[in-house]
Enzyme design. Structure first.
Site, PDB file in Angstrom:
ATOM      1  N   ASP A 472      43.389 -67.633  33.460  1.00 31.06           N
ATOM      2  CA  ASP A 472      43.243 -68.745  34.872  1.00 31.06           C
ATOM      3  C   ASP A 472      42.006 -68.592  35.355  1.00 31.06           C
ATOM      4  O   ASP A 472      41.137 -67.239  35.007  1.00 31.06           O
ATOM      5  CB  ASP A 472      43.824 -68.159  35.918  1.00 31.06           C
ATOM      6  CG  ASP A 472      44.007 -68.782  36.729  1.00 31.06           C
ATOM      7  OD1 ASP A 472      45.193 -69.668  37.479  1.00 31.06           O
ATOM      8  OD2 ASP A 472      43.321 -68.748  37.949  1.00 31.06           O
ATOM      9  N   LEU A 473      41.730 -69.228  35.637  1.00 32.46           N
ATOM     10  CA  LEU A 473      39.636 -69.855  35.226  1.00 32.46           C
ATOM     11  C   LEU A 473      39.405 -69.361  37.404  1.00 32.46           C
ATOM     12  O   LEU A 473      40.529 -69.058  38.320  1.00 32.46           O
ATOM     13  CB  LEU A 473      39.588 -71.212  35.847  1.00 32.46           C
ATOM     14  CG  LEU A 473      39.640 -71.802  34.363  1.00 32.46           C
ATOM     15  CD1 LEU A 473      38.894 -73.674  33.986  1.00 32.46           C
ATOM     16  CD2 LEU A 473      39.168 -71.590  33.228  1.00 32.46           C
ATOM     17  N   ASP A 515      43.884 -74.858  36.237  1.00 31.35           N
ATOM     18  CA  ASP A 515      43.241 -74.489  35.372  1.00 31.35           C
ATOM     19  C   ASP A 515      43.612 -73.302  35.209  1.00 31.35           C
ATOM     20  O   ASP A 515      43.308 -72.378  34.228  1.00 31.35           O
ATOM     21  CB  ASP A 515      41.830 -74.128  36.064  1.00 31.35           C
ATOM     22  CG  ASP A 515      42.762 -73.121  37.907  1.00 31.35           C
ATOM     23  OD1 ASP A 515      43.658 -72.954  37.956  1.00 31.35           O
ATOM     24  OD2 ASP A 515      41.706 -72.723  38.074  1.00 31.35           O
TER      25      ASP A 515
END
Length: 599
Positions: A472-473, A515
């Site tokens: 997960d960004l 994301d």
């Protein structure tokens, strides 16, 4: 003053004329119309006792044929007769479609009352007859006074005859013979054309059968035979079927005309007119079924004139356009047009009542049906000829068709091969669309589940380990908020490219939404390989991104779950990696956390 004197003279003359009763002294002796006196009762509320005291108010009839058209209320007739000998006479009213007639007879024997009319129950009629008729049993030289009350929702046509017993018997035989011949011919025509319809399945024959039958229903109601033989217990139906029958017949006539003359091809302008006319007829049928009978009869008369006139003009135009059978058809409908106009004008009181005007439409319809049947027979022969020609043409074209089919077969085989290849390409494309993320080109969630299940099955068979990385960004929401979603999509695409550079060729990268990414890593034999892999991912993602001249810095939180020999269920493995990713977020982001269940 002059008008007063004229009225007085007319009154005294009519009173003097009534003073002497009509003398009955043999067959063909007398015409009652000169001696009948009339009293109008517009409200229909006068009783016999009241009328009996109004003898001086009776006047000579304004019309010799006693035809008053459509009117409300009642009409009273007054007549005195005397026979030279004891005999039975009959008072016959020639128009069958009179609803209620009540006759009061007064002579030396007292006062007697009789009922008749097509709305009177058969058991209560003075004589069961298709016309209203009353027996007069007269004593020699005895003056008999008669008061007749007539009420009818149809045309008030009171033309009548005084007949001796022998005259009445002879006239009755003739009166039933003509309708019997008419309805016999009508049923024969309907049956014959029904058989043609069943054989040929041509709607023109069905429309003609429906026209004939409904016209017969209206005629049976009009001439009194329906109330005696077809619906003797449904008197209200008898009155209602008169306008319904003829109005439905008008609708069927329009449909029949369009089919017979093929107006869509030979008279397109008339075809456009006949279409709304048929809807008008259908609405008129509804009016005939629900509105008061007298108004329905007026609508029927007007609709009849409009329909037959329009169809006759259409037939004439079809003759000019050389439509097959149009000449015979035009002649036939001209006969019906004449009869319909004559009868309608008589019903409206514009023409005198006599045998011809009363039966004009039935006479015209008989000629019309006969002529149209000839036309349908010609049409039948034409259809047979066309059928034979079509068969011959089919035989001639068979060989050519076989050759064409062979050529088409070869062409079809080639097209099938081409289409099969196209379908395979389309299926491949659809498969890619169904399993590929459109933005990054990575595998999507559907592909992830398929690949994960297959990877775990292989790990179980081989007894090897595999890892699932949940990515997960960090800080990506700021990119969307500050620079917009287009910039965010560009960053996501570049992240996917960096992940491709960071992972092994055997690893599968999936974008599962927003994301978030998943990485399926098979064949892990050493923990160091996994550590190196995560370090490369962190390094590649930490490199700056650019939006124009603006530098963007992101990180990535990674959760790792390991399955040994494929013993862990896929959902449990994903859930463990997800929780580990959140642990990485909690630990400060941009780091790696191993799922506690698999540590």
């Amino acid at each position: 003053m002059r008008a007063v004197w004229l009225s007085l003279i007319v009154f005294l003359w009519s009173w003097t004329a009534q003073a002497e009763p009509l003398l009955l002294q043999g067959e063909g002796c007398c015409d009652p119309h000169q001696d009948i006196r009339v009293l109008s009762d517009p409200t229909g509320e006068l009783s016999f006792s009241q009328v009996r005291n109004l003898q001086a108010d009776f006047q000579m009839p304004l019309r010799e044929d006693l035809s008053y058209g459509y009117r409300s209320g009642a009409i009273w007739l007054y007549l005195q007769v005397k026979s030279t000998e004891r005999a039975r006479w009959w008072w016959l009213f020639t128009y069958p479609s009179l609803d209620h007639l009540t006759l009061y007879i007064e002579n030396s024997q007292g006062i007697r009352q009789f009922e008749s009319g097509d709305m009177a129950p058969l058991a209560s009629r003075a004589l069961v007859h298709r016309q209203a008729v009353f027996p007069l049993d007269l004593a020699a030289d005895d003056v008999t006074t008669m008061w007749l009350r007539v009420e009818s929702q149809g045309s008030m046509t009171l033309q009548n005859q005084l007949l001796s017993n022998d005259e009445f018997i002879g006239l009755t035989a003739d009166a039933y013979l003509a309708p019997a011949l008419y309805f016999g011919a009508l049923l024969a025509l309907a049956g014959y054309n029904l058989l043609l319809f069943l054989v040929l399945r041509e709607r023109v024959f069905l429309w003609y059968v429906m026209f004939v039958l409904w016209f017969g229903v209206g005629s049976a109601s009009l001439n009194g035979l329906g109330a005696i033989y077809l619906w003797p217990g449904a008197l209200e139906l008898s009155n209602r079927l008169l306008p319904i029958g003829f109005t439905v017949a008008a609708l069927m006539a329009v449909l029949f005309t369009r089919a017979f003359l093929d107006t869509a091809q030979f008279s397109p302008a008339w075809d456009k007119l006949l279409r709304p006319l048929s809807w008008l007829m259908a609405v008129a049928v509804g009016f005939a079924a629900w509105m008061p009978v007298q108004q329905a009869l007026i609508v029927m008369s007007l609709i009849g004139i409009v329909a037959v006139l329009a169809l006759t003009l259409c037939a004439i135009q079809s003759v000019l356009n050389r439509a097959p059978g149009a000449r015979l058809f035009a002649l036939a409908w001209a006969m019906l047009l004449l009869g319909t106009i004559v009868m309608s004008l008589r019903n409206l009181g514009l023409l005198p009542s006599n045998f011809f005007t009363i039966n004009a439409m039935q006479l015209g319809s008989a000629l019309e049906m006969l002529l149209v049947s000839f036309g349908l027979a010609a049409r039948f022969n034409q259809l047979k000829l066309q059928h034979s020609q079509a068969q011959q043409q089919a035989l001639d074209a068979q060989q050519q068709l076989v050759q064409q089919l062979r050529e088409h077969e070869n062409q079809l085989a080639q097209k099938v091969a081409e289409r099969t290849a196209e379908l395979e390409q389309m299926n491949d494309k659809l498969q890619r669309l169904a399993t590929t993320d459109p933005l990054t080109g990575l595998a999507n969630r559907n592909a992830m589940y398929q690949q994960l299940s297959q990877a775990m099955a292989r790990a179980k068979r081989q007894g090897s380990s595999m890892a699932l990385l949940y990515l997960d960004l960090d800080g990506f929401k700021t990119v969307n908020d500050q620079f917009g979603h287009l910039a965010g999509d560009k960053v996501l695409f570049e992240v996917s490219e960096r992940l491709r550079d960071a992972v092994r060729e055997t690893d599968l990268i999936c974008r599962i939404g927003g994301d978030e990414f998943l990485l399926i890593c098979e064949g892990l034999t050493q923990g160091a390989v996994l550590v190196q892999l995560t370090e490369r991912i962190l390094h590649h993602v930490q490199q700056p991104f650019y939006h124009g001249s603006t530098q963007i810095q992101l990180g990535v939180s990674i959760g790792v779950a390991i399955s040994r020999a494929g013993e862990t269920a896929a959902e449990a493995l994903i859930d463990a990696a997800d929780r580990a990713m959140y642990d990485a977020k909690t630990a400060g982001k941009n780091c790696v956390q191993l799922a506690s269940d698999f540590a």
